[in-house]
Design a protein around this motif. Structure first.
Motif, PDB file in Angstrom:
ATOM      1  N   UNK A  46       0.822  -1.203   0.000  1.00 12.69           N
ATOM      2  CA  UNK A  46       0.000   0.000   0.000  1.00 12.69           C
ATOM      3  C   UNK A  46       0.864   1.264   0.000  1.00 12.69           C
ATOM      4  N   UNK A  47       0.359   2.359  -0.615  1.00 16.17           N
ATOM      5  CA  UNK A  47       1.084   3.635  -0.580  1.00 16.17           C
ATOM      6  C   UNK A  47       1.252   4.119   0.863  1.00 16.17           C
ATOM      7  N   UNK A  48       2.397   4.708   1.146  1.00 16.19           N
ATOM      8  CA  UNK A  48       2.655   5.226   2.489  1.00 16.19           C
ATOM      9  C   UNK A  48       3.613   6.404   2.387  1.00 16.19           C
ATOM     10  N   UNK A  49       3.397   7.387   3.264  1.00 18.21           N
ATOM     11  CA  UNK A  49       4.246   8.576   3.290  1.00 18.21           C
ATOM     12  C   UNK A  49       4.969   8.663   4.629  1.00 18.21           C
ATOM     13  N   UNK A  50       6.156   9.247   4.591  1.00 10.87           N
ATOM     14  CA  UNK A  50       6.974   9.418   5.787  1.00 10.87           C
ATOM     15  C   UNK A  50       7.470  10.850   5.859  1.00 10.87           C
ATOM     16  N   UNK A  51       7.447  11.414   7.066  1.00 12.08           N
ATOM     17  CA  UNK A  51       7.961  12.759   7.304  1.00 12.08           C
ATOM     18  C   UNK A  51       8.924  12.725   8.485  1.00 12.08           C
ATOM     19  N   UNK A  52      10.087  13.316   8.303  1.00 10.48           N
ATOM     20  CA  UNK A  52      11.072  13.451   9.375  1.00 10.48           C
ATOM     21  C   UNK A  52      11.017  14.869   9.919  1.00 10.48           C
ATOM     22  N   UNK A  53      10.896  14.981  11.254  1.00 14.06           N
ATOM     23  CA  UNK A  53      10.828  16.286  11.909  1.00 14.06           C
ATOM     24  C   UNK A  53      11.872  16.369  13.025  1.00 14.06           C
ATOM     25  N   UNK A  54      12.275  17.590  13.385  1.00 15.56           N
ATOM     26  CA  UNK A  54      13.217  17.735  14.500  1.00 15.56           C
ATOM     27  C   UNK A  54      12.625  17.183  15.795  1.00 15.56           C
ATOM     28  N   UNK A  55      13.489  16.614  16.629  1.00 12.23           N
ATOM     29  CA  UNK A  55      13.076  16.092  17.927  1.00 12.23           C
ATOM     30  C   UNK A  55      13.721  16.865  19.057  1.00 12.23           C
TER      31      UNK A  55
END
Length: 309
Positions: A46-55
């Motif tokens: 299945x299509x999936x999106x990922x986002x990386x953000x500051x922690x």
């Protein structure tokens, strides 16, 4: 394969030995911005999106299931690993899980990023091309932001080993942070595993140059069995090196390097060891070690308090 969940070492009642020798101190770091990518889940298809953000400082790696309305956070920690059969799978106390975390974690750990939020709108991280390359490119695009707090670390004082059959994984004392893998495909490979051993120096080697583009791989016969089980629906020659027999790769472009297979085994180990939650000064050595042994080794280490300080 379900595993018990021992307490994280920082939450235990005992106090680890304090190191009398100085350990190299480095600052924690996070991403300099927010970056995203989209792909497919290797098992769901299945299509999936990922986002990386500051922690935030001391937050570590936090996965967030954006398709879940509550209890969406899953800590990226070794004691939250619930399955290692085909990948590394994490879950929280409410039962929400995230699979195939090892490649994005390897990219973050390889870039010495200690704190990050990883948002995913589904139950598994996108496989992309089967390596860490896309995630490493995202990190380069975002940049790295140092944080004014020292990285927490431990030092290996005595060997700790876990063994299954002829395979094992161990930590041994070392002044450097090394990851060594010996891999022969459990006897199923010949020419394709011509280079069977490699060492990655975590502090001095460049992850992007040495490991990032090494793709996941599997045997054609095994893939057929997985498909029959309803798994690996998203696997293809675009994201997996498929080995048809001892010496033949089905991918038309072949291997990206003669040692791609052992390089990917090290990449996986870097991602799995990132779940320790601390910087480990010592030498990891694996012989045909995979996700299960890598995780079992971390559990054994933190359940042996006199083996580290």
């Amino acid at each position: 394969m379900s595993m018990p969940s021992p307490q994280f070492y920082q939450e235990t009642s005992y106090h680890p030995t304090v190191c009398h020798s100085e350990m190299a101190q480095t600052l924690q770091s996070t991403l300099g911005g927010t970056v995203s990518c989209s792909g497919v889940g290797v098992h769901s298809g299945q299509p999936v999106s990922l986002t990386l953000r500051p922690g935030k400082v001391d937050s570590g790696y936090i996965f967030v299931r954006t398709d879940v309305t509550s209890n969406s956070k899953i800590a990226g920690r070794y004691d939250h690993v619930v399955d290692t059969q085909l990948c590394t799978k994490l879950a929280n106390a409410e039962g929400f899980s995230i699979s195939t975390v090892e490649h994005v974690l390897a990219a973050l750990a390889g870039a010495h990023i200690t704190n990050a939020i990883i948002e995913v709108n589904g139950p598994e991280v996108p496989i992309m091309d089967g390596s860490s390359a896309v995630f490493s490119q995202l990190i380069e695009k975002a940049g790295i932001q140092p944080q004014n707090t020292v990285v927490r670390g431990i030092k290996i004082l005595k060997p700790v080993r876990v063994t299954v059959g002829q395979s094992y994984a161990e930590f041994v004392p070392c002044e450097d942070r090394l990851v060594t893998m010996t891999f022969d495909g459990h006897g199923r490979l010949k020419k394709l595993a011509a280079k069977k051993e490699m060492t990655f120096d975590w502090d001095h080697d460049d992850f992007n140059d040495l490991l990032a583009d090494a793709r996941t791989f599997g045997f054609y016969d095994d893939a057929q069995k997985l498909l029959a089980m309803g798994l690996a629906k998203g696997a293809s020659l675009e994201n997996t090196v498929v080995i048809q027999d001892e010496n033949t790769v089905m991918n038309p472009e072949g291997l990206r390097s003669s040692d791609e297979l052992v390089r990917h085994k090290i990449l996986d180990a870097v991602g799995d060891l990132a779940l320790a939650g601390v910087r480990i000064q010592g030498h990891f050595r694996g012989v045909n070690s995979g996700h299960a042994l890598n995780n079992q080794l971390l559990r054994a280490l933190f359940n042996t308090p006199d083996a580290w300080c």
